[in-house]
Design a protein around this motif. Structure first.
Motif, PDB file in Angstrom:
ATOM      1  N   UNK A 153       0.776  -1.044   0.107  1.00 13.77           N
ATOM      2  CA  UNK A 153       0.135  -0.066   0.004  1.00 13.77           C
ATOM      3  C   UNK A 153       0.672   1.234   0.240  1.00 13.77           C
ATOM      4  N   UNK A 154       2.105   1.111   0.753  1.00 15.31           N
ATOM      5  CA  UNK A 154       2.664   2.372   0.877  1.00 15.31           C
ATOM      6  C   UNK A 154       3.625   2.781  -0.345  1.00 15.31           C
ATOM      7  N   UNK A 161      10.371   5.701  -1.036  1.00 11.13           N
ATOM      8  CA  UNK A 161      10.996   6.745  -0.354  1.00 11.13           C
ATOM      9  C   UNK A 161      11.280   6.558   1.082  1.00 11.13           C
ATOM     10  N   UNK A 162      12.313   7.042   1.638  1.00  7.77           N
ATOM     11  CA  UNK A 162      12.523   7.078   2.975  1.00  7.77           C
ATOM     12  C   UNK A 162      12.076   8.424   3.768  1.00  7.77           C
ATOM     13  N   UNK A 163      10.711   8.294   4.009  1.00  9.62           N
ATOM     14  CA  UNK A 163      10.060   9.635   4.537  1.00  9.62           C
ATOM     15  C   UNK A 163       8.789   9.266   4.959  1.00  9.62           C
ATOM     16  N   UNK A 164       8.098   9.841   5.891  1.00 16.23           N
ATOM     17  CA  UNK A 164       6.835   9.599   6.353  1.00 16.23           C
ATOM     18  C   UNK A 164       5.849  10.129   5.138  1.00 16.23           C
ATOM     19  N   UNK A 165       4.624   9.538   5.144  1.00 13.56           N
ATOM     20  CA  UNK A 165       3.755  10.045   4.193  1.00 13.56           C
ATOM     21  C   UNK A 165       3.112  11.232   4.724  1.00 13.56           C
ATOM     22  N   UNK A 194      11.705  -4.357   5.528  1.00 17.03           N
ATOM     23  CA  UNK A 194      11.877  -4.374   4.235  1.00 17.03           C
ATOM     24  C   UNK A 194      11.697  -2.929   3.732  1.00 17.03           C
ATOM     25  N   UNK A 195      11.997  -2.654   2.519  1.00 16.73           N
ATOM     26  CA  UNK A 195      11.519  -1.204   1.788  1.00 16.73           C
ATOM     27  C   UNK A 195      10.233  -1.605   1.287  1.00 16.73           C
ATOM     28  N   UNK A 196       9.375  -0.637   1.257  1.00 17.64           N
ATOM     29  CA  UNK A 196       9.501   0.463   2.212  1.00 17.64           C
ATOM     30  C   UNK A 196       8.986   0.465   3.407  1.00 17.64           C
ATOM     31  N   UNK A 197       8.700  -0.637   3.879  1.00 13.35           N
ATOM     32  CA  UNK A 197       7.956  -0.792   5.214  1.00 13.35           C
ATOM     33  C   UNK A 197       8.855  -0.296   6.346  1.00 13.35           C
ATOM     34  N   UNK A 198       9.999  -0.633   6.103  1.00 12.29           N
ATOM     35  CA  UNK A 198      10.933  -0.060   7.282  1.00 12.29           C
ATOM     36  C   UNK A 198      10.984   1.509   7.507  1.00 12.29           C
ATOM     37  N   UNK A 199      10.581   2.256   6.608  1.00 16.36           N
ATOM     38  CA  UNK A 199      10.487   3.609   6.769  1.00 16.36           C
ATOM     39  C   UNK A 199       9.125   4.241   7.740  1.00 16.36           C
ATOM     40  N   UNK A 203       3.169   5.497  14.409  1.00 10.70           N
ATOM     41  CA  UNK A 203       1.976   6.192  14.422  1.00 10.70           C
ATOM     42  C   UNK A 203       1.159   5.895  13.242  1.00 10.70           C
ATOM     43  N   UNK A 204       1.845   5.689  12.027  1.00 11.43           N
ATOM     44  CA  UNK A 204       1.551   5.288  10.424  1.00 11.43           C
ATOM     45  C   UNK A 204       0.705   4.000  10.665  1.00 11.43           C
ATOM     46  N   UNK A 205       1.381   3.136  11.363  1.00 14.58           N
ATOM     47  CA  UNK A 205       1.053   1.622  11.291  1.00 14.58           C
ATOM     48  C   UNK A 205      -0.272   1.662  12.189  1.00 14.58           C
TER      49      UNK A 205
END
Ligand SMILES: [Zn+2]
Length: 544
Positions: A153-154, A161-165, A194-199, A203-205
């Motif tokens: 989904x992300x 990308x390595x950033x918050x949505x 994993x990329x991109x879950x690791x970023x 709070x996002x999860x």
């Protein structure tokens, strides 16, 4: 002749010989009372109760009757010759996004597995409706459920990308999870290494887990850390479940840091404490001391931001490359392994001769000298060439056993659909269930047969919400497996993984035989198992 005393190979041959003994009667003008009757079995019903004797009759895909029954009333009868009859195994942690290209799912069927949950570790089909709906055009031998995965989904919304949505992006991600749940996903999965879950931050999860919770789903997580920070990772998982108000299943529960071996009493204690506070937390496990994942997972997550091409570009800069090497040395040290000899290549496309060898061996072969510096250079070269899938021998047997003995642990393979090829994959996809029943139940007596079956059937069904499966009960779906508890065993090894287990003779999915007398049949009776949030497409308009 007593079946129990026969050697494994002879028993397998005997099972094949016995196949013709399945008596198939001609259909009388009146429909028979039962489609299939199984006699001479000891039933391990999935509840954990001790085995008992009864006949089991199936009609229209369901378990119709259990008791002393008359073979004359059945179209077909299986004399199971004192073997065990259990509910078909429910494998709640798989990666079978490609199952429609191998609809027989042979490696699962031959392990006695009748239902799969895929979409784990943060990677799933995003269009759940299409994914599950394909079963109409391409019927499967087994039942199929999926999670909606955070990473996928992300990736759809934010990219790699390595950033918050942004707030707007988070809304879009929530909408995708909502659609996934309405399309029949059983919950949300994450893969936080994993990329991109690791970023993603916690709070996002939580925000996405809240959406899954609204539709009755659970949260299944490949945690942020299974090594030196495993306690923090378990706490984060529990925190997400508590804040979002949904059950948590921690995937492939383990400790993969050598310096932390032996700490499972602590990690299992965190789960036990959460349960004592009233939080629904379970774990699943495969029965091996090695894990399997990508080679990339050894590299710093900041290097992998944006995907492979971005990572390769960064590595071209000598200073960055040195930084990566330094960080990898440091993280190897922290993990307690002296070098990468614990890391075996399962599949490396550019050079198949690497398959089955350790990074240490490959480095020696390619570079002559196999010190850690050279091994890391070799890993970076292989990453540059597209990466590899790996088997990591990183766990302790004592920890595996302690986790298996915990009452809230389910047995799950973490495997894909396998086919015999030149790869040397983790043997769990061929042997997992049989290994538990042969090695840990019969040989080591770590858990009872009844408890092992419970961990493969009613506990997964309860946790993932499959209300009409996982038990041998009248009225439930007729997903069943027949095996010989005296001979069942895994034959797949790390060196030679493409081998099916011994001792499993019949597998029944929705009342139809998919394995009969040890032979695959052509039947494809699997159905899609949709979660509690599922909305029938033609009823969506009626909602408000
Ligand atoms: Zn995983």
């Amino acid at each position: 002749m007593v079946l129990h005393r026969l050697s494994v190979s002879f028993a397998v041959a005997l099972v094949l010989l016995l196949a013709p003994l399945v008596s198939v009667r001609n259909q009388s003008p009146r429909a028979a009372d039962f489609d299939l009757l199984i006699t001479n079995v000891r039933i391990v019903d999935g509840s954990g109760n001790p085995w008992y004797r009864a006949d089991v009759a199936i009609k229209n895909g369901r378990i119709q009757r259990i008791g002393r029954l008359n073979p004359a009333e059945a179209t077909q009868t299986i004399d199971a010759r004192e073997q065990i009859l259990a509910p078909g195994f429910i494998d709640v942690h798989t990666h079978v996004e490609s199952i429609y290209s191998q609809p027989a799912a042979e490696n699962f069927v031959r392990m006695g597995v009748t239902s799969l949950v895929t979409g784990n570790c943060g990677s799933s089909a995003v269009e759940v409706s299409n994914f599950l709906g394909r079963i109409q055009q391409t019927p499967l031998a087994v039942n199929l459920a999926t999670l909606i995965a955070h990473g996928s989904v992300r990736r759809n919304v934010v990219g790699l990308d390595d950033r918050a949505p942004t707030a707007e992006e988070l809304k879009q991600m929530e909408a995708l999870v909502e659609q996934g749940m309405k399309d029949g996903a059983v919950g949300l999965s994450t893969g936080l290494i994993y990329v991109p879950g690791t970023y993603a931050r916690t709070d996002e999860i939580i925000a996405l887990a809240r959406v899954a919770a609204r539709f009755g789903g659970l949260y299944a997580t490949h945690m942020r850390n299974e090594g030196d920070k495993v306690a923090e990772a378990i706490k984060e998982s529990i925190q997400i479940g508590e804040a979002a108000g949904l059950p948590v299943d921690i995937s492939h529960f383990k400790i993969s840091n050598k310096r932390f071996w032996g700490r499972t009493p602590m990690t299992l204690g965190l789960v036990r404490d959460a349960r004592a506070r009233g939080l629904s937390v379970t774990v699943d496990q495969y029965a091996y001391t090695a894990s399997s994942t990508s080679l990339d997972s050894r590299l710093p997550s900041w290097l992998r931001a944006g995907g492979l091409e971005e990572g390769k570009k960064r590595l071209e800069d000598p200073a960055t490359r040195q930084k990566v090497i330094d960080e990898m040395k440091e993280s190897l040290k922290r993990s307690g392994f002296k070098d990468y000899s614990y890391a075996m290549v399962a599949s490396f496309r550019p050079d198949k001769s690497f398959n089955g060898k350790s990074i240490a061996e490959i480095t020696k072969q390619v570079r002559g000298k196999s010190n850690v510096q050279n091994q890391i250079e070799q890993i970076l070269t292989m990453y540059d060439a597209g990466g590899a899938s790996m088997v990591y021998h990183g766990m302790s047997e004592d920890d595996v056993r302690r986790i298996m003995a915990a009452p809230f642990t389910m047995i799950a393979s973490d495997s894909g659909v396998r086919q015999v090829d030149e790869s040397v994959p983790h043997p769990r996809g061929y042997g997992n269930n049989a290994r538990v029943l042969g090695r840990y139940v019969r040989e080591l007596k770590l858990i009872t047969l009844e408890d092992a079956i419970r961990k493969m059937t009613s506990l997964p069904a309860q946790t993932f919400g499959f209300q009409d499966r996982g038990l041998v009960r009248e009225g439930l779906a007729a997903d069943l497996v027949i095996f010989d508890d005296a001979t069942i065993s895994d034959r797949a090894t790390f060196e030679n993984p493409h081998q099916y287990p011994a001792g499993i003779s019949y597998v029944i999915v929705n009342g139809q035989l998919v394995l009969a007398g040890g032979e695959l049949t052509a039947a494809r009776p699997g159905v899609a198992l949709r979660g509690p949030g599922f909305v029938q497409p033609n009823t969506m308009a009626v909602e408000d």
